[in-house]
Design an enzyme around this catalytic site. Structure first.
Site, mmCIF file in Angstrom:
data_model
loop_
_atom_site.group_PDB
_atom_site.id
_atom_site.type_symbol
_atom_site.label_atom_id
_atom_site.label_comp_id
_atom_site.label_asym_id
_atom_site.label_seq_id
_atom_site.Cartn_x
_atom_site.Cartn_y
_atom_site.Cartn_z
ATOM 1 N N GLU A 116 0.745 -1.127 0.021
ATOM 2 C CA GLU A 116 0.097 -0.100 -0.119
ATOM 3 C C GLU A 116 0.792 1.131 0.054
ATOM 4 O O GLU A 116 0.288 2.311 0.187
ATOM 5 C CB GLU A 116 -0.936 -0.254 1.147
ATOM 6 C CG GLU A 116 -1.921 -1.187 1.207
ATOM 7 C CD GLU A 116 -3.043 -1.173 0.035
ATOM 8 O OE1 GLU A 116 -2.993 -0.374 -0.703
ATOM 9 O OE2 GLU A 116 -3.783 -1.983 0.184
ATOM 10 N N HIS A 139 -2.682 2.659 8.243
ATOM 11 C CA HIS A 139 -3.751 1.830 7.750
ATOM 12 C C HIS A 139 -4.006 0.631 8.301
ATOM 13 O O HIS A 139 -2.979 0.019 8.890
ATOM 14 C CB HIS A 139 -3.660 1.445 6.124
ATOM 15 C CG HIS A 139 -4.389 0.540 5.591
ATOM 16 N ND1 HIS A 139 -5.692 0.539 5.462
ATOM 17 C CD2 HIS A 139 -4.183 -0.830 5.401
ATOM 18 C CE1 HIS A 139 -6.168 -0.451 4.968
ATOM 19 N NE2 HIS A 139 -5.235 -1.406 4.825
ATOM 20 N N HIS A 141 -7.345 -2.741 9.980
ATOM 21 C CA HIS A 141 -8.713 -3.162 9.596
ATOM 22 C C HIS A 141 -9.563 -3.360 10.902
ATOM 23 O O HIS A 141 -9.643 -4.551 11.389
ATOM 24 C CB HIS A 141 -8.434 -4.787 9.113
ATOM 25 C CG HIS A 141 -7.366 -4.560 7.931
ATOM 26 N ND1 HIS A 141 -6.835 -5.789 7.405
ATOM 27 C CD2 HIS A 141 -7.172 -3.893 6.991
ATOM 28 C CE1 HIS A 141 -6.102 -5.553 6.337
ATOM 29 N NE2 HIS A 141 -6.220 -4.499 5.877
ATOM 30 N N GLU A 169 -18.001 12.259 21.405
ATOM 31 C CA GLU A 169 -16.596 12.808 20.948
ATOM 32 C C GLU A 169 -16.449 12.799 19.527
ATOM 33 O O GLU A 169 -15.509 13.406 18.882
ATOM 34 C CB GLU A 169 -15.725 11.500 21.300
ATOM 35 C CG GLU A 169 -15.559 11.488 22.932
ATOM 36 C CD GLU A 169 -14.906 12.689 23.503
ATOM 37 O OE1 GLU A 169 -13.887 13.400 23.058
ATOM 38 O OE2 GLU A 169 -15.637 13.323 24.322
ATOM 39 N N HIS A 210 -12.934 -2.999 3.810
ATOM 40 C CA HIS A 210 -11.599 -3.640 3.920
ATOM 41 C C HIS A 210 -10.987 -2.893 5.229
ATOM 42 O O HIS A 210 -10.393 -3.536 5.985
ATOM 43 C CB HIS A 210 -10.802 -2.862 2.697
ATOM 44 C CG HIS A 210 -9.187 -3.117 2.734
ATOM 45 N ND1 HIS A 210 -8.461 -3.567 1.745
ATOM 46 C CD2 HIS A 210 -8.359 -2.804 3.685
ATOM 47 C CE1 HIS A 210 -7.373 -3.622 1.703
ATOM 48 N NE2 HIS A 210 -7.174 -3.338 3.200
HETATM 49 O O1 2HA Z 1 -0.772 -4.939 4.285
HETATM 50 O O2 2HA Z 1 -3.560 -4.176 4.932
HETATM 51 O O3 2HA Z 1 -4.399 -3.293 2.599
HETATM 52 C C1 2HA Z 1 -1.843 -5.569 4.165
HETATM 53 C C2 2HA Z 1 -3.129 -4.576 3.925
HETATM 54 C C3 2HA Z 1 -3.426 -4.452 2.501
HETATM 55 ZN ZN ZN Z 2 -5.274 -3.415 4.470
#
Ligand code: 2HA
Ligand code: ZN
Length: 271
Positions: A116, A139, A141, A169, A210
């Site tokens: 990414e 980033h 999840h 908040e 995602h």
């Molecule tokens: O690196 O999260 O979006 C693994 C991820 C891809």
């Molecule tokens: Zn990811």
């Protein structure tokens, strides 16, 4: 001092371990990039040091060329960063022409930066143009944030409104709202460009089905934004079927006035 013992590597070790323990970064999920200043790097390495070159696969924006990024590796697990930072992280310098990165430290087993990295570098460029002090793109999840994205239309005003109405908040922490992308193929320059476009207005971007991106002047800011969204999404998802009380619009407006915030327009109608 060895760079492995530096404050920057320690910060990356601590935050990846923390995020893993939140349950957000299964397997190789998640990636972080941290812009370091020339002087911060010069303390540890001669400025021209280069172990090897790594192709970027796209041309990086001028604003991030000649800049240094400490970044998580592709295929690497957040769970393992703390135990072996030199394998799981790398410090790279973006070349003058924006086409490659020179490895200065890390990725010891021959690895490279996260898949990414286009989204990261493009987001850094977008945020630096809005705020020259931006340093971190993160980033991850987070469970409830992904659930919430699956339950709502792909619409940033609706997503923002649902968040603001679930937790007092939320409007205070991200008055500019959250950007939302539809489900797309990840790891591409296309999703990178789409993310960066949203980053012009938002420090948070949800990737439907995602995960989420956060930006900040430091790791605390990027993480704090994401954890606030995730906590709020948890409230939303746990109450979705039987909610009695959502935050009234006048309270959201009152909070924005109290804290002198510029709210994302069109989310709450001022009466
Ligand atoms: O690196 O999260 O979006 C693994 C991820 C891809
Ligand atoms: Zn990811």
């Amino acid at each position: 001092m060895n760079f492995s013992e530096s404050k920057y590597v320690k910060e990356m070790c601590e935050i990846t371990a923390n995020m893993y323990r939140q349950g957000w970064d299964e397997r190789n999920g998640g990636n972080i990039s941290y812009l370091l200043d020339r002087d911060q790097v010069r303390e540890f390495f001669p400025i021209e040091k280069q172990i090897r070159k790594i192709e970027l696969g796209f041309v990086a924006d001028e604003i991030v060329r000649n800049k240094f990024f400490l970044v998580t590796g592709t295929g690497k697990y957040f769970k393992n960063v703390e135990k072996d930072p030199e394998n799981n992280l790398g410090l790279v310098k973006i070349s003058k022409d924006g086409k490659e990165a020179g490895l200065i430290w890390g990725f010891k087993d021959g690895g490279k930066f996260t898949s990414e990295f286009p989204a990261h570098l493009m987001s850094h460029a977008a945020r630096l143009k809005v705020n020259p002090k931006n340093r971190v793109i993160m980033h991850t999840h987070p469970l409830y944030t992904i659930c919430m994205g699956a339950c709502l239309p792909v619409d940033e005003k609706e997503f923002t409104r649902a968040l603001w109405k679930s937790n007092t908040e939320a409007v205070v922490v991200f008055p500019e709202g959250i950007g939302v992308l539809p489900c797309m193929v990840c790891g591409t320059t296309e999703i990178g460009q789409a993310t960066a476009e949203k980053m012009k207005k938002h420090r948070l971007v949800s990737w439907t089905n995602h995960g989420i991106y956060g930006a900040g002047e430091d790791i605390d800011e990027a993480f704090g934004l994401i954890e606030t969204v995730e906590k709020t999404a948890q409230i939303y998802m746990l109450t979705i079927d039987h909610v009695e009380n959502v935050i009234p619009d006048n309270v959201i407006i009152g909070l924005a006035k109290l804290w002198n915030l510029k709210m994302m327009p069109g989310v709450i109608k001022e009466k």
